[in-house]
Design a protein around this motif. Sequence first.
Motif, PDB file in Angstrom:
ATOM      1  N   SER A   8       6.016  27.434  42.363  1.00 11.71           N
ATOM      2  CA  SER A   8       7.352  27.571  41.798  1.00 11.71           C
ATOM      3  C   SER A   8       7.280  27.897  40.311  1.00 11.71           C
ATOM      4  CB  SER A   8       8.152  26.287  42.014  1.00 11.71           C
ATOM      5  OG  SER A   8       9.441  26.405  41.466  1.00 11.71           O
ATOM      6  N   GLU A   9       6.387  27.216  39.581  1.00 12.29           N
ATOM      7  CA  GLU A   9       6.246  27.457  38.144  1.00 12.29           C
ATOM      8  C   GLU A   9       5.649  28.834  37.858  1.00 12.29           C
ATOM      9  OE1 GLU A   9       4.589  24.617  35.586  1.00 12.29           O
ATOM     10  OE2 GLU A   9       5.801  22.940  36.320  1.00 12.29           O
ATOM     11  N   MET A  10       4.933  29.374  38.840  1.00  9.72           N
ATOM     12  CA  MET A  10       4.362  30.710  38.686  1.00  9.72           C
ATOM     13  C   MET A  10       5.377  31.804  39.016  1.00  9.72           C
ATOM     14  SD  MET A  10       1.364  30.430  37.459  1.00  9.72           S
ATOM     15  CE  MET A  10       0.830  32.112  37.686  1.00  9.72           C
ATOM     16  N   GLY A  11       6.608  31.393  39.346  1.00  6.50           N
ATOM     17  CA  GLY A  11       7.667  32.355  39.589  1.00  6.50           C
ATOM     18  C   GLY A  11       7.672  32.941  40.986  1.00  6.50           C
ATOM     19  N   ILE A  12       6.962  32.305  41.910  1.00  5.38           N
ATOM     20  CA  ILE A  12       6.904  32.812  43.288  1.00  5.38           C
ATOM     21  C   ILE A  12       8.219  32.563  44.026  1.00  5.38           C
ATOM     22  CG2 ILE A  12       5.663  32.676  45.490  1.00  5.38           C
ATOM     23  CD1 ILE A  12       4.108  33.955  43.166  1.00  5.38           C
ATOM     24  N   GLY A  13       8.890  31.491  43.658  1.00  3.61           N
ATOM     25  CA  GLY A  13      10.167  31.176  44.298  1.00  3.61           C
ATOM     26  C   GLY A  13      10.563  29.745  44.034  1.00  3.61           C
ATOM     27  N   THR A  14      11.721  29.343  44.553  1.00  3.50           N
ATOM     28  CA  THR A  14      12.160  27.961  44.429  1.00  3.50           C
ATOM     29  C   THR A  14      11.290  27.084  45.320  1.00  3.50           C
ATOM     30  OG1 THR A  14      13.732  28.158  46.248  1.00  3.50           O
ATOM     31  CG2 THR A  14      14.524  28.728  44.035  1.00  3.50           C
ATOM     32  N   ARG A  15      11.415  25.767  45.182  1.00  3.78           N
ATOM     33  CA  ARG A  15      10.621  24.858  46.005  1.00  3.78           C
ATOM     34  C   ARG A  15      10.857  25.136  47.495  1.00  3.78           C
ATOM     35  NH1 ARG A  15       8.543  19.879  44.093  1.00  3.78           N
ATOM     36  NH2 ARG A  15       7.842  20.173  41.953  1.00  3.78           N
ATOM     37  N   SER A  16      12.106  25.346  47.883  1.00  2.00           N
ATOM     38  CA  SER A  16      12.418  25.586  49.305  1.00  2.00           C
ATOM     39  C   SER A  16      11.866  26.936  49.758  1.00  2.00           C
ATOM     40  CB  SER A  16      13.928  25.524  49.543  1.00  2.00           C
ATOM     41  OG  SER A  16      14.606  26.478  48.750  1.00  2.00           O
ATOM     42  N   GLU A  17      11.952  27.940  48.892  1.00  2.00           N
ATOM     43  CA  GLU A  17      11.409  29.257  49.223  1.00  2.00           C
ATOM     44  C   GLU A  17       9.894  29.209  49.348  1.00  2.00           C
ATOM     45  OE1 GLU A  17      14.777  32.094  47.034  1.00  2.00           O
ATOM     46  OE2 GLU A  17      12.980  31.454  45.957  1.00  2.00           O
ATOM     47  N   VAL A  18       9.268  28.428  48.483  1.00  2.00           N
ATOM     48  CA  VAL A  18       7.815  28.293  48.504  1.00  2.00           C
ATOM     49  C   VAL A  18       7.347  27.650  49.807  1.00  2.00           C
ATOM     50  CG1 VAL A  18       5.922  26.975  47.482  1.00  2.00           C
ATOM     51  CG2 VAL A  18       7.419  28.344  46.028  1.00  2.00           C
ATOM     52  N   LYS A  19       8.084  26.682  50.291  1.00  2.00           N
ATOM     53  CA  LYS A  19       7.709  26.021  51.553  1.00  2.00           C
ATOM     54  C   LYS A  19       7.707  27.011  52.712  1.00  2.00           C
ATOM     55  CE  LYS A  19       9.206  21.405  50.169  1.00  2.00           C
ATOM     56  NZ  LYS A  19      10.199  20.318  50.339  1.00  2.00           N
ATOM     57  N   LYS A  20       8.655  27.921  52.713  1.00  2.00           N
ATOM     58  CA  LYS A  20       8.698  28.949  53.757  1.00  2.00           C
ATOM     59  C   LYS A  20       7.511  29.900  53.618  1.00  2.00           C
ATOM     60  CE  LYS A  20      13.757  28.926  54.169  1.00  2.00           C
ATOM     61  NZ  LYS A  20      15.009  29.711  53.958  1.00  2.00           N
ATOM     62  N   LEU A  21       7.172  30.257  52.379  1.00  2.00           N
ATOM     63  CA  LEU A  21       6.033  31.142  52.137  1.00  2.00           C
ATOM     64  C   LEU A  21       4.730  30.498  52.611  1.00  2.00           C
ATOM     65  CD1 LEU A  21       6.850  32.523  48.562  1.00  2.00           C
ATOM     66  CD2 LEU A  21       6.893  33.809  50.690  1.00  2.00           C
ATOM     67  N   LEU A  22       4.607  29.199  52.377  1.00  2.00           N
ATOM     68  CA  LEU A  22       3.401  28.495  52.804  1.00  2.00           C
ATOM     69  C   LEU A  22       3.254  28.532  54.324  1.00  2.00           C
ATOM     70  CD1 LEU A  22       3.524  25.474  50.342  1.00  2.00           C
ATOM     71  CD2 LEU A  22       1.715  27.188  50.455  1.00  2.00           C
ATOM     72  N   LYS A  23       4.358  28.403  55.016  1.00  2.00           N
ATOM     73  CA  LYS A  23       4.328  28.461  56.488  1.00  2.00           C
ATOM     74  C   LYS A  23       3.905  29.841  56.980  1.00  2.00           C
ATOM     75  CE  LYS A  23       7.794  24.853  57.291  1.00  2.00           C
ATOM     76  NZ  LYS A  23       9.160  24.558  57.806  1.00  2.00           N
ATOM     77  N   SER A  24       4.163  30.856  56.187  1.00  2.00           N
ATOM     78  CA  SER A  24       3.796  32.220  56.587  1.00  2.00           C
ATOM     79  C   SER A  24       2.312  32.505  56.350  1.00  2.00           C
ATOM     80  CB  SER A  24       4.642  33.237  55.813  1.00  2.00           C
ATOM     81  OG  SER A  24       4.303  33.233  54.433  1.00  2.00           O
ATOM     82  N   GLN A  25       1.574  31.490  55.829  1.00  2.00           N
ATOM     83  CA  GLN A  25       0.117  31.567  55.640  1.00  2.00           C
ATOM     84  C   GLN A  25      -0.304  32.683  54.682  1.00  2.00           C
ATOM     85  OE1 GLN A  25      -1.744  31.724  59.522  1.00  2.00           O
ATOM     86  NE2 GLN A  25      -1.186  29.614  59.995  1.00  2.00           N
TER      87      GLN A  25
END
Length: 235
Positions: A8-25
């Motif tokens: 999130s701090e690296m600008g990848i997305g919000t905490r909730s958006e990041v969780k979805k990205l993590l699931k996408s491996q």
Amino acid sequence: MRLDKFLSEMGIGTRSEVKKLLKSQKVTVNGETITKPETKIDTDKDIVCYNNKQLVYEKYEYYMFHKPAGCVSATEDNIHKTVMDYITDTVHDDLFPVGRLDIDTEGLLLITNDGALAHNLLSPAKHVAKTYYAKIDGMVTDEDVNLFKKGVDIGEEKPTKPAELTILKSKPISEIELTITEGKFHQVKRMFEAVGKRVTYLKRISMGPLVLPDDLKTGEYRKLTTEEINLLINN
């Protein structure tokens, strides 16, 4: 640091958006695909990649901005455009201008999220030098130079601290450079008003060890170099 906070701090997305990205491996840590947001990482040692691109963590960001006239030195304003409206593509969203330049003043402005550095640069005890180029309605004289060197009464309890005034052109419209070590409200303008003259154009060309480069146009900004950052921190 938690992986989701890092991303999130690296600008990848919000905490909730990041969780979805993590699931996408799409995120790996040291070559291993990680899907758990609570995974702890060492920002100094671990190699984190998103879409096969390494993310290098920077706790603080530092930018040199050439402020144009017409915008205010603030993070938000209901009426005027702010200096932060010009700063895009940053990693962190908590950046702010260090100090302020009047809305009609141009020149060097430091943008960062390093609060400790900002405090040191703005602290009256540090006497950080700031140099301005100005056009003056009135003929600036050697008498003004000597007066500025002693301190000028601008209507406050104490006169200004000694300032270095250099006359570039002494004509009905003079051109000067002025170095001060304070940051009083409208200080440069008030100093010249005190000697019966008026500032018609004002531009800050340096602050501490930072010097505004000729090739940085108004409205443009760039990251500080490692050398410039070290000079600021150790100034």
